[in-house]
Scaffold this motif. Structure first.
Motif, mmCIF file in Angstrom:
data_model
loop_
_atom_site.group_PDB
_atom_site.id
_atom_site.type_symbol
_atom_site.label_atom_id
_atom_site.label_comp_id
_atom_site.label_asym_id
_atom_site.label_seq_id
_atom_site.Cartn_x
_atom_site.Cartn_y
_atom_site.Cartn_z
ATOM 1 N N VAL A 64 8.380 4.837 13.549
ATOM 2 C CA VAL A 64 7.940 6.212 13.758
ATOM 3 C C VAL A 64 8.754 7.088 12.812
ATOM 4 C CG1 VAL A 64 7.729 8.121 15.385
ATOM 5 C CG2 VAL A 64 7.350 5.766 16.162
ATOM 6 N N TYR A 65 8.066 7.900 12.038
ATOM 7 C CA TYR A 65 8.711 8.767 11.058
ATOM 8 C C TYR A 65 8.761 10.190 11.604
ATOM 9 C CZ TYR A 65 8.780 5.099 7.565
ATOM 10 O OH TYR A 65 9.061 3.940 6.881
ATOM 11 N N TYR A 66 9.963 10.772 11.526
ATOM 12 C CA TYR A 66 10.209 12.100 12.064
ATOM 13 C C TYR A 66 10.613 13.071 10.957
ATOM 14 C CZ TYR A 66 10.502 9.731 16.595
ATOM 15 O OH TYR A 66 10.249 8.992 17.718
ATOM 16 N N CYS A 67 10.096 14.247 11.057
ATOM 17 C CA CYS A 67 10.478 15.344 10.174
ATOM 18 C C CYS A 67 11.603 16.140 10.849
ATOM 19 C CB CYS A 67 9.249 16.217 9.956
ATOM 20 S SG CYS A 67 9.508 17.695 8.987
ATOM 21 N N ASN A 68 12.572 16.557 10.055
ATOM 22 C CA ASN A 68 13.716 17.302 10.584
ATOM 23 C C ASN A 68 14.025 18.475 9.666
ATOM 24 O OD1 ASN A 68 16.990 17.375 10.031
ATOM 25 N ND2 ASN A 68 16.470 17.404 12.197
ATOM 26 N N ALA A 69 14.289 19.627 10.276
ATOM 27 C CA ALA A 69 14.737 20.806 9.535
ATOM 28 C C ALA A 69 16.174 21.096 9.941
ATOM 29 C CB ALA A 69 13.846 22.008 9.854
ATOM 30 N N GLU A 70 17.021 21.281 8.972
ATOM 31 C CA GLU A 70 18.441 21.403 9.265
ATOM 32 C C GLU A 70 19.075 22.548 8.490
ATOM 33 O OE1 GLU A 70 22.700 20.629 8.432
ATOM 34 O OE2 GLU A 70 21.080 20.372 6.987
ATOM 35 N N ARG A 71 19.836 23.367 9.224
ATOM 36 C CA ARG A 71 20.609 24.425 8.582
ATOM 37 C C ARG A 71 22.042 24.239 9.062
ATOM 38 N NH1 ARG A 71 19.428 30.994 8.637
ATOM 39 N NH2 ARG A 71 20.639 31.451 6.771
ATOM 40 N N GLY A 72 22.745 23.399 8.334
ATOM 41 C CA GLY A 72 24.034 22.924 8.795
ATOM 42 C C GLY A 72 25.052 24.000 9.089
ATOM 43 N N SER A 73 25.076 25.032 8.268
ATOM 44 C CA SER A 73 26.083 26.077 8.439
ATOM 45 C C SER A 73 25.897 26.832 9.743
ATOM 46 C CB SER A 73 26.048 27.035 7.249
ATOM 47 O OG SER A 73 24.766 27.592 7.103
ATOM 48 N N TYR A 74 24.709 26.781 10.323
ATOM 49 C CA TYR A 74 24.430 27.445 11.596
ATOM 50 C C TYR A 74 24.260 26.438 12.730
ATOM 51 C CZ TYR A 74 23.752 31.795 9.045
ATOM 52 O OH TYR A 74 23.947 32.909 8.268
ATOM 53 N N GLY A 132 0.797 -1.216 0.000
ATOM 54 C CA GLY A 132 0.000 0.000 0.000
ATOM 55 C C GLY A 132 0.831 1.268 0.000
ATOM 56 N N SER A 133 0.132 2.397 0.080
ATOM 57 C CA SER A 133 0.785 3.703 0.028
ATOM 58 C C SER A 133 0.297 4.594 1.155
ATOM 59 C CB SER A 133 0.480 4.391 -1.304
ATOM 60 O OG SER A 133 0.984 3.663 -2.399
ATOM 61 N N LEU A 134 1.170 5.497 1.555
ATOM 62 C CA LEU A 134 0.835 6.561 2.493
ATOM 63 C C LEU A 134 1.575 7.817 2.067
ATOM 64 C CD1 LEU A 134 1.047 4.951 6.061
ATOM 65 C CD2 LEU A 134 -1.014 5.783 4.928
ATOM 66 N N ARG A 135 1.004 8.957 2.422
ATOM 67 C CA ARG A 135 1.679 10.223 2.188
ATOM 68 C C ARG A 135 1.790 10.953 3.512
ATOM 69 N NH1 ARG A 135 -0.337 15.791 -0.659
ATOM 70 N NH2 ARG A 135 1.590 16.367 -1.732
ATOM 71 N N LEU A 136 3.019 11.159 3.944
ATOM 72 C CA LEU A 136 3.264 11.920 5.163
ATOM 73 C C LEU A 136 3.435 13.389 4.826
ATOM 74 C CD1 LEU A 136 5.849 9.624 7.002
ATOM 75 C CD2 LEU A 136 3.345 9.494 6.987
ATOM 76 N N SER A 137 2.967 14.231 5.719
ATOM 77 C CA SER A 137 3.149 15.677 5.593
ATOM 78 C C SER A 137 3.805 16.204 6.854
ATOM 79 C CB SER A 137 1.810 16.386 5.402
ATOM 80 O OG SER A 137 1.146 15.946 4.235
ATOM 81 N N CYS A 138 4.555 17.272 6.698
ATOM 82 C CA CYS A 138 5.180 17.946 7.840
ATOM 83 C C CYS A 138 5.012 19.441 7.621
ATOM 84 C CB CYS A 138 6.644 17.567 7.940
ATOM 85 S SG CYS A 138 7.575 18.512 9.168
#
Length: 118
Positions: free
Chosen positions: A93-103, A16-22
């Motif tokens: 468990v699926y986790y969303c991550n936001a990353e700004r490596g230079s900072y 099957g299919s799923l669509r995750l949103s963050c």
């Protein structure tokens, strides 16, 4: 206040299919690369997919390549993970991550459960 709110998880049968949103808020979304991680019981958290701030480059773990697609809508401050041909081993468990490596900045969502079972 920084928030990453995942949605779209659930129980699905193999194949099957799923669509995750963050949905992101509280920071400048377009400055950040976005990633989806997952963590199965008793296992380490693993990187599933990533997308650059512009959306121009994506990368995938070998185990999901060809089945999962990461995308983002910068107008909606949202990142997606389309998951097709799901397998029991995708259960995590699926986790969303936001990353700004230079900072050295990392933000995490609370996670959403995906269970693949018949």
């Amino acid at each position: 206040q920084v928030q990453l709110v995942e949605s779209g998880g659930g129980l699905v049968q193999p194949g099957g299919s799923l669509r995750l949103s963050c949905a992101a808020s509280g920071f400048t979304f377009t400055y950040f690369g976005m990633r989806w991680y997952r963590q199965a019981p008793g296992k380490a958290r693993e990187l599933v997919a990533s997308i650059t701030s512009s959306g121009g480059t994506t990368n995938y773990a070998g185990s999901v390549k060809g089945r999962f697609t990461i995308s983002r809508d910068n107008a909606k401050n949202t990142v997606y993970l389309q998951m097709n041909s799901l397998k029991p081993e995708d259960t995590a468990v699926y986790y969303c991550n936001a990353e700004r490596g230079s900072y050295g900045i990392n933000y995490w969502g609370q996670g959403t459960q995906v269970t693949v079972s018949s």
